[in-house]
Design an enzyme around this catalytic site. Structure first.
Site, PDB file in Angstrom:
ATOM      1  N   TYR A 111       0.691  -0.956  -0.354  1.00 22.50           N
ATOM      2  CA  TYR A 111       0.052   0.064  -0.321  1.00 22.50           C
ATOM      3  C   TYR A 111       1.236   1.328   0.082  1.00 22.50           C
ATOM      4  O   TYR A 111       1.440   1.409   0.816  1.00 22.50           O
ATOM      5  CB  TYR A 111      -0.932   0.102   0.738  1.00 22.50           C
ATOM      6  CG  TYR A 111      -1.972  -1.468   0.449  1.00 22.50           C
ATOM      7  CD1 TYR A 111      -1.866  -1.708   0.305  1.00 22.50           C
ATOM      8  CD2 TYR A 111      -2.494  -1.464   2.442  1.00 22.50           C
ATOM      9  CE1 TYR A 111      -3.018  -2.367   0.390  1.00 22.50           C
ATOM     10  CE2 TYR A 111      -3.788  -2.247   2.490  1.00 22.50           C
ATOM     11  CZ  TYR A 111      -3.775  -3.305   1.196  1.00 22.50           C
ATOM     12  OH  TYR A 111      -4.860  -4.016   1.990  1.00 22.50           O
ATOM     13  N   LYS A 117     -22.172   6.583  -5.702  1.00 20.06           N
ATOM     14  CA  LYS A 117     -22.209   8.222  -6.026  1.00 20.06           C
ATOM     15  C   LYS A 117     -21.695   7.427  -7.524  1.00 20.06           C
ATOM     16  O   LYS A 117     -21.219   8.218  -8.150  1.00 20.06           O
ATOM     17  CB  LYS A 117     -20.877   8.082  -5.502  1.00 20.06           C
ATOM     18  CG  LYS A 117     -19.592   6.989  -5.823  1.00 20.06           C
ATOM     19  CD  LYS A 117     -18.299   7.673  -4.384  1.00 20.06           C
ATOM     20  CE  LYS A 117     -17.095   6.589  -4.514  1.00 20.06           C
ATOM     21  NZ  LYS A 117     -16.056   6.752  -3.643  1.00 20.06           N
TER      22      LYS A 117
END
Length: 346
Positions: free
Chosen positions: A53, A245
């Site tokens: 990450y 969204k």
């Protein structure tokens, strides 16, 4: 507040986990630290991260950046307030020149020791294999999955890793070993070898699970229940689809879709009908669809702990109230019917 004690450990974890995969890229350090503080205020002291990450995109130069963001928070004091889970990247991961090597004893040890430096801590509570050496059917690979061969090789690998994990636990560098993107057969092998050899048992598994992604519901649900292994459910909002969204097939600026156009293969001709159905249920019952999708995990007949993914503290503030939400039986029945009406949308 619900907490779970992980089998054969002294670790307890809450029913929600805070994800971190955008920290150090889309999410700046200050906002990430605010998210940790907000989560703690709501009793969520469990963080999930990984050496690869941040993602979206995955880059060699950003490997470990998220762990460094967490490490900066730890350096301010308060490490003992957190349960931290991290992961070792599997073979081919694009965060190493030429791809990450296969996971073995030496690679496991070096990954742990490097992560300890980045996290500015002397221990990682749960250390996970990001995916099996033999490959997996996750991330939409189920559509053309080729089962591996070589059972003896797989079992030898498991034994090697568990022995090294036992040494790392003895040295208090990790608290437990865990899996991610696993199968029921794989978990059964890890459990059987651990039991036969007196080695550490798998503490958790981290597989994708949401209203839209239900692969976990059968074999994995059985295996995890009988082996007492909770699932840390990643993408519980289906990469943002269940927030609404993207409804109408739009792409908001700065969203995950703006950097990952197909949302990891989740955008199909079927998905928006399924999304509309779940958004409609939330509307009909006067609920925030985000909170409905997260609270649903507590209704499952096995332990499913959703990993909250928030690019910003504002998004996290919308998610955290789900811990206090109880879904009525009428809604759960409607969710079951919706799942039957829209199975496997991706």
């Amino acid at each position: 507040m619900t907490r779970y004690t992980l089998r054969d450990t002294a670790l307890t974890i809450p029913d929600f986990c805070l994800g971190t995969m955008t920290w150090g890229h889309q999410t700046p350090l200050e906002d990430a630290h605010r998210q940790i503080d907000m989560a703690l205020e709501h009793g969520v002291d469990f963080l999930d991260t990984a050496e690869m990450y941040p993602v979206n995109p995955i880059r060699i130069e950003s490997r470990g950046a998220t762990e460094r963001v967490i490490g900066a928070w730890n350096a301010k004091g308060g490490r003992d307030r957190l349960v931290i889970a991290s992961k070792i990247s599997g073979e081919g991961a694009g965060v190493f020149e030429g791809g990450a090597p296969m996971i073995g004893a030496a690679r496991l040890r070096s990954a742990v020791e490097e992560a300890l430096v980045r996290l500015q801590t002397d221990h990682i509570d749960i250390y996970q294999l990001h995916w099996p050496n033999r490959g997996s059917y996750h991330f939409r690979k189920n559509w053309n999955f080729q089962p591996p061969t070589g059972k003896a090789e797989v079992r030898a690998h498991i034994t090697e890793v568990l022995r090294e994990a036992a040494a790392l636990i003895e040295e208090r560098k990790i608290g437990a070993i865990a899996l991610s993107n696993e199968s029921a057969w794989g978990l059964a092998q890890w459990s059987a070898i651990a039991e036969a050899e007196g080695l550490p048992r798998v503490a958790t598994v981290q597989n994708e699970y949401s209203l839209l992604c239900r692969l976990f519901d059968t074999d994995m649900a059985e295996a995890c229940t009988l082996e007492e292994v909770p699932n840390l459910a990643f993408s519980p909002l289906a990469a943002g689809l269940l927030t609404g969204k993207y409804a109408g097939d739009v792409t908001p600026e700065g969203s995950r879709r703006s950097v990952n156009a197909e949302l990891g293969g989740r955008l199909t001709p079927r998905v928006f009908d399924a999304v509309a159905a779940y958004l409609g249920l939330a509307r009909d019952f006067g609920l925030d669809p985000v909170q409905m999708a997260l609270a649903w995990h507590r209704t499952r007949p096995f332990t499913s702990i959703p990993i909250l993914g928030a690019t910003s503290a504002e998004q996290l503030a919308r998610q955290l109230p789900a811990r206090d939400l109880t879904l009525p039986d009428e809604l759960l029945a409607a969710i079951d019917q919706t799942h039957k009406d829209h199975p496997m949308p991706y």
